[in-house]
Design an enzyme around this catalytic site. Structure first.
Site, mmCIF file in Angstrom:
data_model
loop_
_atom_site.group_PDB
_atom_site.id
_atom_site.type_symbol
_atom_site.label_atom_id
_atom_site.label_comp_id
_atom_site.label_asym_id
_atom_site.label_seq_id
_atom_site.Cartn_x
_atom_site.Cartn_y
_atom_site.Cartn_z
ATOM 1 C CG HIS A 1 -43.726 -95.078 -17.076
ATOM 2 N ND1 HIS A 1 -43.886 -94.260 -15.975
ATOM 3 C CD2 HIS A 1 -42.424 -95.484 -17.051
ATOM 4 C CE1 HIS A 1 -42.742 -94.181 -15.311
ATOM 5 N NE2 HIS A 1 -41.831 -94.907 -15.943
ATOM 6 C CB CYS B 1 -38.866 -95.148 -17.626
ATOM 7 S SG CYS B 1 -38.857 -96.940 -17.361
#
Length: 450
Positions: free
Chosen positions: A357, A375
Site C-alpha cells: 500500500h 505490510c
C-alpha cells in the site's frame, strides 16, 4: 443447508481441449447402455427377449425408491423403436426428454425434484412388429440436508467472468461440511484451453482448491463445474444445485520483494520492468517491509511484525482501507505500535492483514530499513502504477524475512510442494502428460540476470 434461493452462474461454451484432474460424476448413455441408479432404483428389464424378439428396458424399475433426481432416467429398446415416452410428476405435468436419432432410446433432459413421485409410460414397437407397453412409478431420494458449492477466486470475489493472474487457484467452498470428499471431488471438473495439468487439494471439510503444478500459462481459458445435484456427498447430504464458472488468465505479473535488499523487482511475462514513471527500477522498487520486532498483545500473545516469506497471491484491492493495530492485538494507545489509520491504495495479499500500500510517512526508510508492521510499504512514485497493474491472482513473492507464510493464510497454495499438494486430493492422481501442452510460467529467480 436447505435454501429456497438459487445461485445462478453463467455457463460458458465447452472448451475443446481438456485436462480434467477431478473425475466427472456425470453418466453417459447410448442405445446399449446399462443404467443403474442409487438405492433400489435398478432398471426394469421387461420380458426376456426370445430369438427375433425385442426387449424394452425402463429405468428406474417399477416402484423404485431413493432414485437420484439427476438420473439416469429413461427407456430403451434393443430392436424396433420407441413410439411414445411420457414422464409426469405427481401433478400430471410432463417432464422434458428426448429420443436418440433412431428412437431406440429416450432420456430425461431436465433434472427432477428431490422427494417426488413420478410416473413413466412407455410404448414401443419391436422389430417383429409387436407392441410393447410399460408403466412404472418411482420416488426420488429425500435428502437429510443440502449443500451449495461456491466457485470463488477468494473470499470476496467470485470466479465467473473475471480475468485473473497466473497464481490464481480455483477455490470451491461448500456451505455444509462434506463427509464424502471423494464423491464431492468426483463431481468437480476443470476444462482448460490450452491443456493445463493440475490437481485438487482439500484444506478442510468445506474448502477444496485446484491449481496447476506451475503458474498458469498466460491467456488460458478455464471452465470449472460442480455437478453436485443428485449426488450423495455423505450421510444423506446432497448437492442443492449444479454451478459453473468461466474465467481467463491474464498476462503474467510477478513481483519479488526481498527483505534483505528492501527492493521489489517486477516481472511482466518473465521480463523485468526496469522503468516506472520514468524512474529507473533496475534494482527494484524501494520498499519497507515488516520490522524484525516482537511485542506482547492485549491477551498476552506474541506479535511478530515481520512480513511472511512465501508466495502470496493478490486477493482484493481497495482505494482506501481502514487499518488498525487492534485487529492483531495491540490496543494500548501508548504503544509505539498502536495505530488506526485510513490507508490509500491498499492491495490485500493474505488474510493475516498483509497488504502492499501507499506509505508516504516513511519514505526515508524505503530501500534502506524495514519499519512496517508486516505490510509492504511503497512510495507515491510507484504505488499508483502497482495498484493499476496488479490484479487478483497476480503473484507477490516475499523473500528472506525469516517467517514463513502458512498455506492456509489467504491463497498460500503455492507454499505447498507438489507432493504435499497432491497428497491433499481425495482421488488417485492421474499421470502427468509427457507430450504436448503449453509451457507454464516459471517463478523468476531474483538472483538471475533478467
Amino acid at each position: 443447508m436447505l435454501r429456497s434461493g438459487q445461485v445462478r452462474l453463467r455457463v460458458a461454451a465447452a472448451l475443446a481441449l481438456t485436462v480434467a484432474v477431478a473425475l466427472t460424476g456425470a453418466c453417459g448413455s447410448s442405445a446399449d447402455a446399462k443404467w443403474h441408479s442409487p438405492g433400489d432404483a435398478t432398471a426394469s428389464p421387461g420380458a426376456t427377449a426370445g430369438p427375433g424378439e425385442s426387449a424394452l428396458t425402463v429405468t428406474p424399475a417399477a416402484n423404485a425408491k431413493n432414485v437420484s433426481p439427476a438420473g439416469p432416467i429413461g427407456a430403451e429398446i434393443n430392436g424396433g423403436s420407441l413410439t411414445e415416452v411420457k414422464l409426469t410428476n405427481s401433478s400430471g405435468k410432463a417432464v422434458k426428454g428426448e429420443f436418440d436419432a433412431d428412437r431406440r432410446s429416450w432420456q430425461v433432459t431436465e433434472k427432477l425434484g428431490y422427494n417426488k413421485t413420478y410416473t413413466m409410460k412407455v410404448t414401443a414397437t419391436g422389430a417383429d412388429g409387436k407392441t410393447y407397453d410399460q408403466t412404472t412409478k418411482f420416488t426420488t431420494v429425500k435428502p437429510k440436508n443440502l449443500t451449495l458449492p461456491y466457485l470463488r477466486a477468494n473470499y470476496g470475489t467470485m470466479l465467473d467472468g473475471g480475468t485473473f493472474g497466473v497464481g490464481q487457484p480455483i477455490t470451491v467452498w461448500f456451505d455444509e461440511p462434506i463427509k464424502d470428499k471423494k464423491a464431492a471431488e468426483e463431481s468437480l471438473t476443470v476444462k482448460t484451453d490450452p491443456p493445463v495439468y493440475g490437481v485438487w487439494h482439500w484444506f478442510d471439510n468445506r474448502e477444496v482448491h485446484w491449481r496447476p503444478k506451475e503458474y498458469w500459462p498466460a491467456g488460458t481459458k478455464v471452465t470449472v463445474k460442480a455437478s453436485v445435484y443428485g449426488k450423495n456427498l455423505g450421510n444423506g447430504l446432497y448437492g442443492q444445485q449444479d454451478v459453473s464458472a468461466s474465467f481467463k488468465i491474464g498476462a503474467s505479473h510477478i513481483a519479488i520483494a526481498d527483505a534483505k535488499t528492501k527492493r521489489m523487482k517486477v516481472y511482466f511475462d518473465g521480463k523485468q520492468v526496469k522503468k516506472i514513471n520514468g524512474k529507473d527500477v533496475s534494482a527494484g522498487i524501494p520498499i519497507s517491509m515488516g520490522k524484525d520486532q516482537v511485542e506482547t498483545g492485549a491477551n498476552g500473545e506474541k506479535i511478530d511484525f515481520r512480513t511472511y516469506s512465501g508466495v502470496h497471491v493478490v486477493m482484493l484491492k481497495h482505494n482506501e482501507y481502514r487499518m488498525t493495530s487492534a485487529s492483531f492485538g495491540i490496543t494500548d494507545k501508548n504503544s509505539p505500535n498502536y495505530y488506526d489509520s485510513l490507508i490509500k491504495k491498499a492491495v490485500r495479499i493474505s488474510n493475516s492483514g498483509e497488504f502492499f500500500h501507499l506509505a508516504d510517512w516513511n519514505i526515508w526508510a524505503h530501500g534502506k530499513q524495514n519499519t512496517s508492521h508486516g505490510c509492504i510499504n511503497i512510495g507515491p512514485s510507484f504505488i499508483y502504477w502497482m495498484f493499476d497493474n496488479f490484479r487478483p491472482g497476480d503473484v507477490i513473492d516475499v523473500k528472506n524475512t525469516g517467517k514463513q507464510l502458512d498455506p492456509r493464510d489467504g491463497l498460500g497454495d503455492w507454499q505447498l510442494s507438489w507432493k504435499k499438494w497432491t497428497d491433499g486430493s481425495a482421488l488417485p492422481i492421474p499421470p502427468e502428460p509427457t507430450e504436448g501442452g503449453t509451457e507454464a510460467t516459471p517463478t523468476p529467480d531474483p538472483s538471475a540476470t533478467p
